[in-house]
Design a protein around this motif. Structure first.
Motif, short mmCIF file in Angstrom:
data_model
loop_
_atom_site.label_atom_id
_atom_site.label_comp_id
_atom_site.label_asym_id
_atom_site.label_seq_id
_atom_site.Cartn_x
_atom_site.Cartn_y
_atom_site.Cartn_z
N GLN A 178 0.83 -1.20 0.00
CA GLN A 178 0.00 0.00 0.00
C GLN A 178 0.87 1.26 0.00
N LYS A 179 1.96 1.23 0.74
CA LYS A 179 2.87 2.38 0.76
C LYS A 179 3.51 2.59 -0.62
N ILE A 180 3.83 1.49 -1.30
CA ILE A 180 4.40 1.60 -2.64
C ILE A 180 3.38 2.19 -3.59
N LEU A 181 2.13 1.75 -3.50
CA LEU A 181 1.07 2.29 -4.35
C LEU A 181 0.87 3.78 -4.10
N GLU A 182 0.94 4.18 -2.85
CA GLU A 182 0.76 5.60 -2.52
C GLU A 182 1.91 6.44 -3.08
N ALA A 183 3.13 5.94 -2.95
CA ALA A 183 4.28 6.68 -3.47
C ALA A 183 4.21 6.80 -4.99
N ALA A 184 3.82 5.70 -5.66
CA ALA A 184 3.78 5.69 -7.12
C ALA A 184 2.65 6.57 -7.67
N SER A 185 1.66 6.88 -6.86
CA SER A 185 0.53 7.69 -7.33
C SER A 185 0.85 9.18 -7.34
N ASN B 284 6.41 -0.52 -21.14
CA ASN B 284 7.23 -1.61 -20.59
C ASN B 284 8.71 -1.26 -20.49
N GLY B 285 9.02 0.03 -20.45
CA GLY B 285 10.43 0.40 -20.35
C GLY B 285 10.63 1.85 -19.98
N VAL B 286 11.91 2.22 -19.86
CA VAL B 286 12.32 3.59 -19.55
C VAL B 286 13.51 3.91 -20.45
N VAL B 287 13.53 5.13 -20.99
CA VAL B 287 14.62 5.59 -21.84
C VAL B 287 15.11 6.94 -21.31
N CYS B 288 16.40 7.02 -21.01
CA CYS B 288 17.00 8.27 -20.52
C CYS B 288 18.16 8.65 -21.44
N MET C 149 13.60 11.09 -12.60
CA MET C 149 12.37 10.66 -13.26
C MET C 149 12.34 9.16 -13.58
N PRO C 150 13.48 8.55 -13.99
CA PRO C 150 13.45 7.09 -14.23
C PRO C 150 13.02 6.29 -13.00
N ILE C 151 13.41 6.74 -11.80
CA ILE C 151 12.99 6.05 -10.58
C ILE C 151 11.49 6.16 -10.41
N TRP C 152 10.97 7.35 -10.65
CA TRP C 152 9.52 7.59 -10.55
C TRP C 152 8.76 6.70 -11.52
N LEU C 153 9.25 6.54 -12.74
CA LEU C 153 8.62 5.67 -13.72
C LEU C 153 8.71 4.20 -13.30
N PHE C 154 9.83 3.81 -12.71
CA PHE C 154 9.99 2.44 -12.22
C PHE C 154 9.04 2.17 -11.06
N GLN C 155 8.81 3.16 -10.21
CA GLN C 155 7.82 3.02 -9.15
C GLN C 155 6.44 2.68 -9.73
N THR D 248 14.64 12.41 -19.76
CA THR D 248 14.00 11.10 -19.81
C THR D 248 12.73 11.17 -20.65
N GLU D 249 12.55 10.14 -21.50
CA GLU D 249 11.31 10.03 -22.27
C GLU D 249 10.14 9.86 -21.29
N PRO D 250 9.05 10.61 -21.45
CA PRO D 250 7.97 10.57 -20.46
C PRO D 250 7.17 9.29 -20.43
N GLU D 251 7.11 8.56 -21.57
CA GLU D 251 6.24 7.39 -21.58
C GLU D 251 6.73 6.40 -22.63
N VAL D 252 7.26 5.27 -22.19
CA VAL D 252 7.69 4.18 -23.06
C VAL D 252 7.10 2.90 -22.50
#
Length: 398
Positions: free
Chosen positions: A15-22, A247-251, A379-385, A241-245
């Motif tokens: 639940q804490k992970i979901l809250e952080a990712a939101s 199943n992945g992240v591109v920096c 931002m890549p960490i935020w996307l990984f969250q 960082t690309e805002p939306e990829v």
């Protein structure tokens, strides 16, 4: 399957992970420390992420000839990647179908990589072909239970994508090319399938796999960790960082202005032969890629780094850092000397990462740590969250 010892604690952590990712990026914070230290959450990841996703285990250049093989252990599965006599690459179990022995333990002198005509179990000398079929089982003729035509080494579902070998434990997941389709446009110009792996360094790491993924993807740490190695070359402040990829992240990591000026003056900093299909702009930046959950690539104008992550517990993992170059590079007159220098550089910057990741894992066990704010360069960490949150939501909806 491992039973969760503290189910309510696991629910609260998720639940804490979901809250952080939101949170939006402007108010993003790091994940709770238990995300990286809790054994129950790690076991949840094994069952709901690693057992249900595509996992990269090798590159085709590591097994170029029939009989070439690589041994590795992935999530407690002893595997062998082998090119068969039919030139097909398979991922087989190393576990003998007779009494369950790992057929190629180090204690019997088996190398982690090599070439062989067949697989011989040292326990009772059962023999298997390179495709996993049983070809010999001495003194089994009196057993009425023994059916040799039905005995084989289990084969795991595997696919090749851009020259990389992927496996999955999930028979229903979409193909790896479909799963990572959004990453292909960024990588296809490198023609990585034709590249050669020329370095493969192994590290025993005392930190969680996600600590490495996050460190690999965010360029903010160039300012501190890589102040003398990457920051002068790839300044953190210029990265984006690309805002939306999917199943992945591109920096993107643009080269420093001084290096760009030298390139424009005809003084290229590349040392290996570059892929022929690169665009002009490809010579002015490096880039890091994450194919969720843990496929990590680092590309430059004349090279590709690939990281193989093999998690073993909440706080430990084995890591292979590899270097791939064009086949033409190996024909350069001074290639051995150049490669030696580049491997030394690979060791140098990775040792910097190992030191900080180990220290991060140590700090995450502190009783006084509280997740801090993330900056825009993270931002890549935020996307990984958000990816982790999606996996939690998907598992909880089943």
């Amino acid at each position: 399957m491992t039973v969760c010892s503290h189910p309510q604690k696991l629910v609260e952590l998720q639940q804490k992970i979901l809250e952080a990712a939101s949170r939006p990026l402007e108010t993003a914070i790091a994940l709770p420390a238990e995300t990286y230290t809790d054994p129950d959450f790690y076991q949840w990841e094994v069952q709901h992420i690693f057992k249900r996703q595509w996992l990269c285990v090798g590159h085709c250049s590591q097994v170029p000839q029939p009989g070439d093989y690589i041994n590795l252990d992935l999530i407690d599965e002893p595997l062998v990647i082998v090119r068969g006599k039919d030139n097909q690459i398979r991922v087989l179990s190393r576990v003998c179908a007779h009494r369950g022995m790992d057929m190629m333990p180090e204690g019997f002198g088996h190398a982690a990589q090599g070439n062989r005509r067949s697989f011989l179990c040292p326990y009772h000398h059962w023999v298997y072909g390179l495709d996993g079929t049983l070809v010999g089982a001495p003194e089994m003729h009196q057993s009425q239970q023994f059916e040799p035509d039905k005995v084989c080494l289990p084969k795991f579902r595997s696919e090749i994508w851009h020259g990389f070998i992927f496996i999955t434990f999930d028979p229903e997941i979409e193909s790896v090319s479909t799963h990572y389709a959004a990453l292909s446009p960024y990588l296809e110009r490198w023609n990585i399938a034709e590249m050669q792996m020329v370095a493969n360094l192994e590290w025993n790491c005392q930190f969680n796999w996600k600590v490495l993924v996050e460190n690999f993807m965010e360029p903010y740490h160039h300012l501190g960790t890589h102040a003398k190695t990457f920051e002068p070359m790839l300044p953190a402040a210029k990265t984006w960082t690309e805002p939306e990829v999917l199943n992945g992240v591109v920096c993107h990591l643009p080269l420093a202005k001084s290096i760009v000026e030298r390139i424009n003056a005809g003084q290229s900093p590349t040392v290996f032969q570059t892929p022929v299909n690169l665009l002009p702009q490809d010579h002015y930046e490096y880039a890091v890629y994450l194919g969720n959950p843990n496929f990590l690539l680092f590309t430059g104008p004349d090279r590709v780094y690939w990281y193989l992550l093999l998690p073993t517990s909440a706080g430990e993992m084995t890591l292979h850092t590899t270097l791939l170059v064009t086949s033409e590079s190996k024909d350069m007159p001074e290639f051995p000397q150049i490669l030696e220098r580049e491997i030394a550089g690979l060791k140098e910057f990775h040792l910097e990462d190992v030191e900080v990741c180990t220290a991060v894992q140590r700090g995450l066990r502190s009783s006084v740590y509280s997740p801090g704010a993330l900056g825009h360069l993270e931002m890549p960490i935020w996307l990984f969250q958000k990816y982790l949150a999606q996996q939690i939501q998907g598992a909880n909806s089943q």
